[in-house]
Motif scaffolding. Structure first.
Motif, PDB file in Angstrom:
ATOM      1  N   ASP A  63       0.814  -1.120   0.073  1.00 32.88           N
ATOM      2  CA  ASP A  63      -0.114   0.186   0.152  1.00 32.88           C
ATOM      3  C   ASP A  63       0.862   1.328   0.046  1.00 32.88           C
ATOM      4  O   ASP A  63       0.206   2.162   0.172  1.00 32.88           O
ATOM      5  N   GLY A  64       2.248   1.265   0.067  1.00 29.30           N
ATOM      6  CA  GLY A  64       2.818   2.260   0.049  1.00 29.30           C
ATOM      7  C   GLY A  64       3.565   2.710   1.188  1.00 29.30           C
ATOM      8  O   GLY A  64       4.116   3.725   1.323  1.00 29.30           O
ATOM      9  N   ASN A  65       3.377   1.838   2.360  1.00 26.39           N
ATOM     10  CA  ASN A  65       3.644   2.358   3.750  1.00 26.39           C
ATOM     11  C   ASN A  65       5.096   2.058   3.901  1.00 26.39           C
ATOM     12  O   ASN A  65       5.422   0.908   3.648  1.00 26.39           O
ATOM     13  N   VAL A  66       5.942   3.031   4.228  1.00 24.93           N
ATOM     14  CA  VAL A  66       7.468   2.515   4.675  1.00 24.93           C
ATOM     15  C   VAL A  66       7.278   1.856   5.957  1.00 24.93           C
ATOM     16  O   VAL A  66       6.901   2.248   6.913  1.00 24.93           O
ATOM     17  N   LEU A  67       8.103   0.697   6.055  1.00 22.47           N
ATOM     18  CA  LEU A  67       7.953   0.019   7.283  1.00 22.47           C
ATOM     19  C   LEU A  67       9.374  -0.052   7.734  1.00 22.47           C
ATOM     20  O   LEU A  67       9.609  -0.151   8.853  1.00 22.47           O
ATOM     21  N   ARG A  85       0.532  -7.191  -6.633  1.00 24.88           N
ATOM     22  CA  ARG A  85      -0.674  -7.689  -6.254  1.00 24.88           C
ATOM     23  C   ARG A  85      -1.504  -8.358  -7.219  1.00 24.88           C
ATOM     24  O   ARG A  85      -2.337  -9.091  -6.965  1.00 24.88           O
ATOM     25  N   HIS A  86      -1.160  -7.923  -8.656  1.00 23.87           N
ATOM     26  CA  HIS A  86      -1.862  -8.636  -9.548  1.00 23.87           C
ATOM     27  C   HIS A  86      -1.329  -9.985 -10.182  1.00 23.87           C
ATOM     28  O   HIS A  86      -1.903 -10.710 -11.124  1.00 23.87           O
ATOM     29  N   ASN A  87      -0.087 -10.174  -9.947  1.00 21.73           N
ATOM     30  CA  ASN A  87       0.664 -11.430 -10.308  1.00 21.73           C
ATOM     31  C   ASN A  87       1.358 -12.049  -9.368  1.00 21.73           C
ATOM     32  O   ASN A  87       2.690 -11.770  -8.933  1.00 21.73           O
ATOM     33  N   PRO A  88       0.700 -12.827  -8.424  1.00 23.85           N
ATOM     34  CA  PRO A  88       1.368 -13.381  -7.265  1.00 23.85           C
ATOM     35  C   PRO A  88       2.635 -14.379  -7.540  1.00 23.85           C
ATOM     36  O   PRO A  88       3.370 -14.523  -6.677  1.00 23.85           O
ATOM     37  N   GLU A  89       2.811 -14.753  -8.617  1.00 24.44           N
ATOM     38  CA  GLU A  89       3.783 -15.416  -8.776  1.00 24.44           C
ATOM     39  C   GLU A  89       5.354 -14.574  -9.177  1.00 24.44           C
ATOM     40  O   GLU A  89       6.354 -14.989  -9.167  1.00 24.44           O
ATOM     41  N   VAL A  90       4.955 -13.198  -9.339  1.00 23.85           N
ATOM     42  CA  VAL A  90       6.440 -12.313  -9.497  1.00 23.85           C
ATOM     43  C   VAL A  90       6.913 -11.978  -8.142  1.00 23.85           C
ATOM     44  O   VAL A  90       6.298 -11.869  -6.899  1.00 23.85           O
ATOM     45  N   ARG A  91       8.087 -12.288  -8.201  1.00 20.64           N
ATOM     46  CA  ARG A  91       8.972 -12.121  -6.975  1.00 20.64           C
ATOM     47  C   ARG A  91      10.102 -11.042  -7.020  1.00 20.64           C
ATOM     48  O   ARG A  91      10.452 -10.695  -6.099  1.00 20.64           O
TER      49      ARG A  91
END
Length: 107
Positions: A63-67, A85-91
């Motif tokens: 969501d863009g929050n810096v942790l 978010r839209h391609n769960p296989e992307v790492r």
């Protein structure tokens, strides 16, 4: 500091983007997604790739929050989070400014 190996990879591949003429200056950006924690590590904004240190890499949620991190994340963080978010296989995402790709985009 968490995700040390992933941070080192972002620093290493950032240098390789410059060395292999895939971008110039501080252009482009890299990220790695950790799906188990739902976080991404992303290269910092405006720092020379050869001056970037692992502790400069920013940890964010999708969501863009810096942790974690005190540097400004790449301004393209939203682009990276969309892929995760839209391609769960992307790492991982590499956004480069290669000469030929840039030329094609301009056409």
């Amino acid at each position: 500091m968490d995700y040390i190996e992933e941070r080192k990879k972002i620093v290493e591949y950032g240098k390789q983007m410059i060395t292999n003429n895939l971008t110039t200056g501080t252009g482009g950006n890299l990220s790695i997604y950790i799906p188990e924690k739902k976080v991404m590590l992303i290269s910092p904004s405006g720092i020379d790739y050869f001056k970037t240190k692992p502790e400069d890499v920013v940890v964010m949620d999708l969501d863009g929050n810096v942790l974690e991190g005190d540097k400004k994340p790449s301004s393209e963080y939203e682009l990276h989070s969309i892929f995760y978010r839209h391609n769960p296989e992307v790492r991982a995402v590499v956004h480069a400014h290669a000469d030929y790709a840039t030329a094609c985009a301009c056409l």
